[in-house]
Scaffold this motif. Structure first.
Motif, mmCIF file in Angstrom:
data_model
loop_
_atom_site.group_PDB
_atom_site.id
_atom_site.type_symbol
_atom_site.label_atom_id
_atom_site.label_comp_id
_atom_site.label_asym_id
_atom_site.label_seq_id
_atom_site.Cartn_x
_atom_site.Cartn_y
_atom_site.Cartn_z
ATOM 1 N N GLN A 4 40.394 -39.407 -32.450
ATOM 2 C CA GLN A 4 40.392 -37.960 -32.349
ATOM 3 C C GLN A 4 40.547 -37.506 -30.901
ATOM 4 N N GLU A 5 40.230 -38.357 -29.975
ATOM 5 C CA GLU A 5 40.231 -37.972 -28.575
ATOM 6 C C GLU A 5 41.284 -38.759 -27.804
ATOM 7 N N LYS A 6 42.513 -38.661 -28.232
ATOM 8 C CA LYS A 6 43.609 -39.378 -27.588
ATOM 9 C C LYS A 6 43.870 -38.749 -26.222
ATOM 10 N N LEU A 7 43.791 -39.560 -25.192
ATOM 11 C CA LEU A 7 44.053 -39.075 -23.846
ATOM 12 C C LEU A 7 45.482 -39.370 -23.446
ATOM 13 N N SER A 14 45.181 -50.078 -23.390
ATOM 14 C CA SER A 14 44.285 -49.495 -22.388
ATOM 15 C C SER A 14 43.057 -48.893 -23.054
ATOM 16 N N ALA A 15 43.247 -48.235 -24.183
ATOM 17 C CA ALA A 15 42.124 -47.644 -24.908
ATOM 18 C C ALA A 15 41.150 -48.731 -25.358
ATOM 19 N N ALA A 16 41.682 -49.865 -25.806
ATOM 20 C CA ALA A 16 40.818 -50.977 -26.234
ATOM 21 C C ALA A 16 40.034 -51.521 -25.042
ATOM 22 N N TRP A 17 40.694 -51.676 -23.904
ATOM 23 C CA TRP A 17 39.999 -52.147 -22.697
ATOM 24 C C TRP A 17 38.873 -51.193 -22.332
ATOM 25 N N LEU A 18 39.168 -49.895 -22.358
ATOM 26 C CA LEU A 18 38.166 -48.899 -21.986
ATOM 27 C C LEU A 18 36.982 -48.921 -22.945
ATOM 28 N N ARG A 26 36.312 -39.022 -23.319
ATOM 29 C CA ARG A 26 36.837 -38.430 -22.086
ATOM 30 C C ARG A 26 35.682 -38.157 -21.120
ATOM 31 N N ALA A 27 34.551 -37.735 -21.669
ATOM 32 C CA ALA A 27 33.382 -37.473 -20.837
ATOM 33 C C ALA A 27 32.915 -38.752 -20.143
ATOM 34 N N ASP A 28 32.940 -39.882 -20.856
ATOM 35 C CA ASP A 28 32.579 -41.167 -20.240
ATOM 36 C C ASP A 28 33.517 -41.482 -19.081
ATOM 37 N N LEU A 29 34.812 -41.278 -19.326
ATOM 38 C CA LEU A 29 35.818 -41.561 -18.301
ATOM 39 C C LEU A 29 35.624 -40.646 -17.099
ATOM 40 N N GLU A 36 36.250 -46.292 -10.662
ATOM 41 C CA GLU A 36 35.178 -47.048 -11.327
ATOM 42 C C GLU A 36 35.626 -47.507 -12.710
ATOM 43 N N ALA A 37 36.337 -46.657 -13.441
ATOM 44 C CA ALA A 37 36.838 -47.060 -14.761
ATOM 45 C C ALA A 37 37.798 -48.243 -14.612
ATOM 46 N N PHE A 38 38.695 -48.161 -13.649
ATOM 47 C CA PHE A 38 39.636 -49.253 -13.372
ATOM 48 C C PHE A 38 38.880 -50.536 -13.025
ATOM 49 N N MET A 39 37.848 -50.420 -12.184
ATOM 50 C CA MET A 39 37.085 -51.586 -11.762
ATOM 51 C C MET A 39 36.280 -52.180 -12.911
ATOM 52 N N ARG A 40 35.787 -51.366 -13.807
ATOM 53 C CA ARG A 40 35.075 -51.906 -14.969
ATOM 54 C C ARG A 40 36.009 -52.775 -15.803
ATOM 55 N N VAL A 41 37.243 -52.310 -15.979
ATOM 56 C CA VAL A 41 38.230 -53.087 -16.735
ATOM 57 C C VAL A 41 38.504 -54.396 -16.006
ATOM 58 N N LYS A 42 38.683 -54.315 -14.696
ATOM 59 C CA LYS A 42 38.980 -55.513 -13.902
ATOM 60 C C LYS A 42 37.799 -56.486 -13.922
#
Length: 126
Positions: A4-7, A14-18, A26-29, A36-42
């Motif tokens: 429902q919240e497609k960004l 990318s959505a699966a990684w996030l 979106r609020a989490d992001l 920080e979001a990029f670094m969490r994935v890394k």
């Protein structure tokens, strides 16, 4: 991100990684921020490219990732590189040691021809 919240800019991978790093909305992001979001994935062991960094920024700014201004891209890259430099070395693999060359002597004590490490073994030069 849920269905429902497609960004914008965020595809299925990318959505699966996030989601796997706890960024489900979106609020989490927005709370984590782009870098920080990029670094969490890394840090989770995935191998994101800089395109993910730009896509995350575009998602938060509601613009196509290619529309992120160059100055902002440079800020994001500098911040990400600084954060990456602070990461511990990968587990299970020791830090690389200096490379040394060992010469083997033939029976007649003449050195064997050396192999240039910079030449690809599949090339015609090898």
């Amino acid at each position: 991100m849920n269905q429902q919240e497609k960004l914008r800019n965020i595809g299925p991978k990318s959505a699966a990684w996030l989601r796997q790093v706890g960024l489900r909305t979106r609020a989490d992001l927005a709370a984590a921020g782009t870098v920080e979001a990029f670094m969490r994935v890394k840090r989770a062991g995935f191998k994101p490219s800089l395109n993910l960094l730009y896509a995350l920024e575009g998602a938060l700014q509601d613009c196509h990732w290619q529309e992120v201004p160059d100055a902002r891209r440079n800020e994001l890259v500098a911040s990400a590189e600084a954060a990456i430099a602070l990461l511990p070395p990968p587990r299970g693999r020791p830090a690389a040691a200096p490379v040394t060359t060992t010469m083997m002597l033939a029976d007649d004590d003449a050195p064997l021809p050396s192999v240039d490490a910079d030449v690809d073994a599949d090339s015609d030069d090898a």
